[in-house]
Design a protein around this motif. Sequence first.
Motif, mmCIF file in Angstrom:
data_model
loop_
_atom_site.group_PDB
_atom_site.id
_atom_site.type_symbol
_atom_site.label_atom_id
_atom_site.label_comp_id
_atom_site.label_asym_id
_atom_site.label_seq_id
_atom_site.Cartn_x
_atom_site.Cartn_y
_atom_site.Cartn_z
ATOM 1 N N ILE A 73 -18.327 -27.738 -0.583
ATOM 2 C CA ILE A 73 -19.623 -27.905 -1.249
ATOM 3 C C ILE A 73 -19.407 -28.182 -2.744
ATOM 4 O O ILE A 73 -20.080 -29.048 -3.322
ATOM 5 C CB ILE A 73 -20.508 -26.651 -1.046
ATOM 6 C CG1 ILE A 73 -20.862 -26.480 0.434
ATOM 7 C CG2 ILE A 73 -21.762 -26.702 -1.913
ATOM 8 C CD1 ILE A 73 -21.683 -27.605 1.027
ATOM 9 N N GLU A 74 -18.479 -27.470 -3.352
ATOM 10 C CA GLU A 74 -18.208 -27.674 -4.778
ATOM 11 C C GLU A 74 -17.779 -29.120 -5.044
ATOM 12 O O GLU A 74 -18.243 -29.754 -5.997
ATOM 13 C CB GLU A 74 -17.129 -26.703 -5.272
ATOM 14 C CG GLU A 74 -17.562 -25.256 -5.302
ATOM 15 C CD GLU A 74 -17.417 -24.553 -3.953
ATOM 16 O OE1 GLU A 74 -16.950 -25.170 -2.962
ATOM 17 O OE2 GLU A 74 -17.817 -23.374 -3.886
ATOM 18 N N ASP A 75 -16.874 -29.634 -4.189
ATOM 19 C CA ASP A 75 -16.409 -31.011 -4.357
ATOM 20 C C ASP A 75 -17.534 -32.010 -4.102
ATOM 21 O O ASP A 75 -17.612 -33.052 -4.762
ATOM 22 C CB ASP A 75 -15.224 -31.302 -3.428
ATOM 23 C CG ASP A 75 -13.948 -30.596 -3.878
ATOM 24 O OD1 ASP A 75 -13.896 -30.146 -5.046
ATOM 25 O OD2 ASP A 75 -13.011 -30.490 -3.061
ATOM 26 N N GLN A 76 -18.408 -31.692 -3.145
ATOM 27 C CA GLN A 76 -19.539 -32.589 -2.883
ATOM 28 C C GLN A 76 -20.496 -32.616 -4.075
ATOM 29 O O GLN A 76 -20.988 -33.686 -4.460
ATOM 30 C CB GLN A 76 -20.279 -32.162 -1.611
ATOM 31 C CG GLN A 76 -19.477 -32.425 -0.339
ATOM 32 C CD GLN A 76 -20.270 -32.117 0.905
ATOM 33 O OE1 GLN A 76 -21.416 -32.548 1.034
ATOM 34 N NE2 GLN A 76 -19.666 -31.367 1.816
ATOM 35 N N LEU A 77 -20.744 -31.458 -4.669
ATOM 36 C CA LEU A 77 -21.609 -31.419 -5.858
ATOM 37 C C LEU A 77 -20.975 -32.178 -7.020
ATOM 38 O O LEU A 77 -21.665 -32.893 -7.760
ATOM 39 C CB LEU A 77 -21.905 -29.969 -6.255
ATOM 40 C CG LEU A 77 -22.828 -29.205 -5.303
ATOM 41 C CD1 LEU A 77 -22.886 -27.725 -5.679
ATOM 42 C CD2 LEU A 77 -24.219 -29.814 -5.286
#
Length: 133
Positions: free
Chosen positions: A104-108
Amino acid sequence: MKITIMQDSKTVSVDGNTYYDLDFTLASDVHCVHWDSESSTGEVEYNDGKSNAQITSIGDYQVALDKYNLAKTEEDNRIAQEEVDFNNLKQTYSFKRQQEYPTIEDQLDDIYHNGIDGWKTTIKAIKDKYPKE
């Protein structure tokens, strides 16, 4: 094979593998039984202060050992089924996608740097690689 049968905790331990809360009853004055199948010797420890007794057969305590063997077989079967279930899950498109999606962090971070369209491109590539079956 080294076996320990504990009356109070209803446990049987065989070569370090312990099963708990097995349903068996030993004589009320028996605390535990130790057995070494290699030397066919063992001893019974009593809980009322009597001296330990040497035994040359596990016969009287076989019921506890049978409960252990049944529990071990059931546990082995459960583990084998979990393995089959996991291997089947690994074949699904959703599992494969989950393994490849960025965190999720990388997607954000992707959205921040490349906008929603850049993020959609990343996700679409994975969805296309593993289409719904």
